[in-house]
Design a protein around this motif. Structure first.
Motif, PDB file in Angstrom:
ATOM      1  N   GLU A 299       0.837  -1.199   0.000  1.00  0.00           N
ATOM      2  CA  GLU A 299       0.000   0.000   0.000  1.00  0.00           C
ATOM      3  C   GLU A 299       0.874   1.252   0.000  1.00  0.00           C
TER       4      GLU A 299
ATOM      5  N   GLU B 123      -7.630  -3.117   9.476  1.00  0.00           N
ATOM      6  CA  GLU B 123      -7.790  -3.407   8.052  1.00  0.00           C
ATOM      7  C   GLU B 123      -7.360  -4.822   7.656  1.00  0.00           C
TER       8      GLU B 123
ATOM      9  N   GLU C   2      -5.343   1.195  10.838  1.00  0.00           N
ATOM     10  CA  GLU C   2      -4.036   0.693  10.388  1.00  0.00           C
ATOM     11  C   GLU C   2      -3.822  -0.751  10.811  1.00  0.00           C
TER      12      GLU C   2
ATOM     13  N   HIS D  10      -8.591  -0.243   3.213  1.00  0.00           N
ATOM     14  CA  HIS D  10      -8.221   0.738   4.230  1.00  0.00           C
ATOM     15  C   HIS D  10      -9.225   1.898   4.252  1.00  0.00           C
TER      16      HIS D  10
HETATM   17 MN    MN Z   1      -3.218   0.735   5.596  1.00  0.00          MN
END
Ligand code: MN
Ligand code: MN
Ligand code: MN
Ligand code: MN
Lengths: 154, 154
Positions: B44, B135, B132, B110
């Motif tokens: 990501e 997810e 954080e 997310h």
């Molecule tokens: Mn993330």
DNA sequence: AAAAAAGTGTAGCCTAGGCATCATATTCAT
DNA sequence: ATGAATATGATGCCTAGGCTACACTTTTTT
């Protein structure tokens, strides 16, 4: 050797970007939280084993967690080291006061997470599965919001 | 040596208890999911660095994650090993097709998690922080439920 | 073009959390 | 009461994911 555009390198401290207080800080916190996850699961499980009329022997714990007894024993050693549990060989593992408090918090949080997930429309099995990992990352503030959400939507 | 009541030991396969399909299975799955978390965050982040006009060099990645560059480099080695990324020294890290797909899924997830949390009433900062970690544990089924929840409540 | 700064990569060390295996201790069943 | 079954705990091995320190390369600055 390809040349690299100097422009790409020139990145001042992100003056305009969406503020981004500190992404690094969030990752650090997430790592700290994760490092507690195992202890939380053990505490919750040991309390549950005691509550449901049983003992919490290493083998019981291991079976419920899906790990070998050797793995469980090492984790129990950590629980003891952290002052969360004591153990008497062949008698099982026992939570200290602090361990009991942790277990209670963790259990309540677990239940609330599952409740919220199902309230949102997550099927029970998926809710139970995902909650097992999600729970550890739900902060107190988020937990309070969860409680309010459930109360209001009734 | 204290005597142990034999009754406590006698625990048949839990005939009446709440079914409990397999708690062990849930823990195992949670551990599997957790083992992907790091790769997901890296994918990501690398995609994000590229998207925001930059490069994804080990140092950039390390700073954003709050780890040393040595740690980042080792993780990048794992990304390469798993076929998710390639790297050209001093040019940065690049996602493979598979890496890009992972990054896209992870980013969408997310965002959706943050949306749901805030929709529930979680303050933005807490939502961003907890997401954080949360997810990585949100399954596809749960994700779909999240999407429905957001659509309907509009 | 040389010096300084920044980035990269490697090595060594650590802890956590898995595993299998083995020796010992306890409990259970005969 | 003794032999079998079960539980315990220790050891050794592995990988992941942190860290620091050091050596090397590249880029930037002077
Ligand atoms: Mn993330
Ligand atoms: Mn859990
Ligand atoms: Mn739980
Ligand atoms: Mn994450």
């Amino acid at each position: 050797m390809p040349s690299r555009p100097a422009a790409a390198r020139k990145r001042p401290p992100a003056p305009d970007l969406p503020a981004e207080p500190t992404q690094a800080g969030r990752f650090e916190q997430a790592r700290r939280v994760q490092s507690m996850a195992l202890l939380e699961d053990y505490a919750e499980l040991i309390a549950d084993l005691h509550a449901t009329g049983g003992e919490a022997r290493p083998t019981d714990i291991a079976r419920r967690l899906g790990v070998t007894h050797a793995t469980a024993i090492k984790a129990i050693t950590r629980l003891k080291r952290e002052g969360l549990a004591t153990a008497r060989p062949y008698r099982g593992v026992f939570l200290t006061e602090e361990g009991e408090r942790l277990a209670a918090r963790v259990k309540a949080r677990h239940l609330l997470v599952v409740e919220v997930l199902t309230a949102i429309g997550v099927p029970p099995d998926a809710a139970e599965q995902d909650a097992e990992g999600i729970e550890h990352h739900v902060s107190d503030i988020t937990l309070q919001a969860f409680a309010r959400f459930l109360k209001e939507r009734k």
